[in-house]
Design an enzyme around this catalytic site. Structure first.
Site, PDB file in Angstrom:
ATOM      1  N   SER A 126      14.608  -1.626   7.501  1.00  0.00           N
ATOM      2  CA  SER A 126      16.038  -1.349   7.618  1.00  0.00           C
ATOM      3  C   SER A 126      16.867  -2.585   7.297  1.00  0.00           C
ATOM      4  O   SER A 126      17.878  -2.504   6.589  1.00  0.00           O
ATOM      5  CB  SER A 126      16.360  -0.851   9.029  1.00  0.00           C
ATOM      6  N   GLY A 151      14.521   7.098   1.824  1.00  0.00           N
ATOM      7  CA  GLY A 151      15.851   7.547   2.213  1.00  0.00           C
ATOM      8  C   GLY A 151      16.897   6.465   2.048  1.00  0.00           C
ATOM      9  O   GLY A 151      18.029   6.737   1.628  1.00  0.00           O
ATOM     10  N   SER A 175      22.069   8.739  10.232  1.00  0.00           N
ATOM     11  CA  SER A 175      23.023   7.637  10.370  1.00  0.00           C
ATOM     12  C   SER A 175      23.155   6.856   9.067  1.00  0.00           C
ATOM     13  O   SER A 175      24.132   6.125   8.866  1.00  0.00           O
ATOM     14  CB  SER A 175      22.582   6.694  11.493  1.00  0.00           C
ATOM     15  N   SER A 190      20.880   7.568  16.162  1.00  0.00           N
ATOM     16  CA  SER A 190      20.487   6.172  15.975  1.00  0.00           C
ATOM     17  C   SER A 190      21.677   5.227  15.857  1.00  0.00           C
ATOM     18  O   SER A 190      21.856   4.536  14.854  1.00  0.00           O
ATOM     19  CB  SER A 190      19.587   6.031  14.742  1.00  0.00           C
ATOM     20  N   GLU A 249      12.900   7.375  15.126  1.00  0.00           N
ATOM     21  CA  GLU A 249      11.761   7.027  14.270  1.00  0.00           C
ATOM     22  C   GLU A 249      10.533   6.624  15.075  1.00  0.00           C
ATOM     23  O   GLU A 249       9.421   6.567  14.537  1.00  0.00           O
ATOM     24  CB  GLU A 249      12.156   5.917  13.303  1.00  0.00           C
ATOM     25  N   ARG A 251       4.921   7.095   9.375  1.00  0.00           N
ATOM     26  CA  ARG A 251       4.906   7.086  10.842  1.00  0.00           C
ATOM     27  C   ARG A 251       3.805   8.002  11.395  1.00  0.00           C
ATOM     28  O   ARG A 251       3.305   7.768  12.499  1.00  0.00           O
ATOM     29  CB  ARG A 251       6.259   7.506  11.395  1.00  0.00           C
ATOM     30  N   LYS A 287       4.555   2.468   2.717  1.00  0.00           N
ATOM     31  CA  LYS A 287       6.013   2.602   2.691  1.00  0.00           C
ATOM     32  C   LYS A 287       6.675   1.508   3.511  1.00  0.00           C
ATOM     33  O   LYS A 287       7.749   1.013   3.165  1.00  0.00           O
ATOM     34  CB  LYS A 287       6.389   3.985   3.244  1.00  0.00           C
TER      35      LYS A 287
END
Length: 448
Positions: free
Chosen positions: A46, A114, A191, A218, A337, A409, A434
């Protein structure tokens, strides 16, 4: 235009069982003291991808230190390069030079990222190129329409290209910039819609004022975006359901990426599930990352999470658990997540658990709620999905294949199951690239 970086397909991975681990959910084995290890996780996805975007929108070069090197991060670099930025890999990190206006046509490969699909259309509209966006089949089913509609409302020229309206493939026709202004945005599905507008807002002539419609999942990720904007020289303001970012000149010569605390989740879970201690190197004492919530979860589940100093003087987080877990009701709206790893962990609890607040996970890499309920039940668990979460009841688990749906995940969730259940075959472990290409090796090292 398919992605130029397809997800590799590999043979299933047999998730290793923790030393001395006995029994499964519903069993009565004793697990104390199984683990004693230290691990370092890579940089935050992120933060890395936000830093790359802000660097590309700056007036001078930015050295991004300790960035994540993964499929999603490489796709972001490829996208920004297609839009006219340059990325130089150095021994100290990645040096990003700003976007150039350019002309002609170019392609952006989204993969199933994303952040790339949501963070790069606005920068594309600031230039003069015609930019075609597409990626893996999965990205065509992930929510994007509210963001594209908001960009249109702000003056962007975005055209659907024969697929599902408001989803890849689509084309952004750049006309040299955007005026900006006020816009309504429904960011309830992600978000990232809001973050996408805010990251690009300083480059709009009038900046952007976003009026939020519906709930925003989030919130920590929004706080992260606002904090990083300030570090790069912008002056965002939030007043309740309205966020304003005025025009600004962005510049930051040097930025260091924190370790990814969401990627650390399976390593935090490991001592709680198997017993013993795992130390996560570099855990920041102050951070906007939602994964920092894991520290409070450890305490709620009867473990201990404390900061220590490593021999080199850096911080690490020491997590210790007994292998015995209570059932819990958890609202994960702000930390969705983390749901796959937490759901796997709660399969070993001694009472029922409920996860709520995560309806938006149905639009992630896959429908994570359906996938988790399906796969955990197939292994003997008693798991049902609800409108916004999961209900998990104690039940003995058994060996079998844990399908991962090209979702990183879920690979991590499968690894957690394997701690106490021998014979968990995790499908396509390479998809974890990823966010953490070295995850499998790191997991084996922690388990000795």
């Amino acid at each position: 235009m398919p992605s130029d970086d397809p997800v590799p397909t590999t043979s299933p991975w047999t998730a290793p069982t923790a030393p001395h681990a006995q029994g499964t959910a519903g069993g009565d084995g004793t697990l104390g003291g199984a683990l004693d290890a230290t691990v370092r996780v890579p940089g935050s996805k992120s933060i890395t991808n936000r830093a790359y975007v802000l660097a590309a929108l700056s007036t001078g070069p930015t050295l991004v230190r300790e960035p994540l090197d993964s499929r999603d991060a490489r796709l972001m670099l490829g996208a920004l390069t297609a839009l006219g930025a340059t990325a130089e890999h150095t021994p100290d990190g990645v040096r990003i030079s700003p976007l150039t206006p350019g002309s002609g046509e170019t392609d952006v490969a989204l993969g199933n990222a994303g952040t790339v699909a949501r963070f790069t259309p606005a920068p594309a509209a600031l230039g003069n190129r015609t930019v075609h966006f597409d990626g893996d089949a999965a990205i065509r089913h992930r929510p994007l329409s509210p963001l594209l509609d908001a960009l249109r409302d702000l003056g962007a020229d975005v055209a659907d290209e024969g697929g599902r309206p408001g989803a890849p493939p689509f084309t952004v026709h750049g006309h040299g910039g955007l005026t900006g202004g006020e816009v309504d945005l429904d960011s309830s599905a992600s978000s990232q819609f809001l973050s996408a507008l805010l990251l690009a807002a300083p480059a709009f002539e009038r900046g952007v004022t976003v009026r939020l419609v519906g709930t925003v999942p989030s919130e920590p990720h929004i706080a992260m975006t606002l904090d990083m904007l300030r570090r790069f020289g912008a002056a965002p303001e939030r007043h309740g359901r309205e966020v304003h970012v005025p025009p600004a000149t962005l510049t930051l010569a040097d930025y260091t990426v924190e370790p990814d605390l969401s990627t650390a989740a399976p390593f935090v879970a490991a001592p709680l599930v198997a017993g013993g201690t795992v130390r996560i190197a570099g855990w920041p004492r102050e951070t906007t990352q939602p994964g920092d919530w894991l520290r409070s979860l450890v305490a709620e589940l009867g473990g201990e999470a404390v900061f220590e100093r490593a021999p080199d003087g850096s911080d690490l987080l020491r997590v210790t658990g007994s292998g015995h877990l209570p059932g819990r009701e958890l609202d994960l709206h702000e930390v969705g997540e983390l749901t796959p790893v937490i759901a796997a962990m709660l399969c070993f609890a001694d009472g029922p658990s409920r996860i709520s607040g995560v309806a938006h996970l149905r639009g992630h890499e896959t429908d994570r709620l359906t996938a988790l309920a399906t796969e955990l039940t197939a292994l003997g668990g008693d798991v049902t999905d609800t409108a916004d979460g999961l209900v998990i009841r104690p039940a003995p688990l058994r060996a079998g294949t844990f399908h991962t749906y090209d979702d990183h995940r879920l690979v991590m969730a499968g690894a957690v199951l394997g701690l106490r259940v021998r014979g968990i075959e995790v499908e396509n472990p390479a998809t974890v690239g990823k966010t953490f290409p070295g995850f499998v090796d790191a997991w084996h090292a922690v388990l000795g």
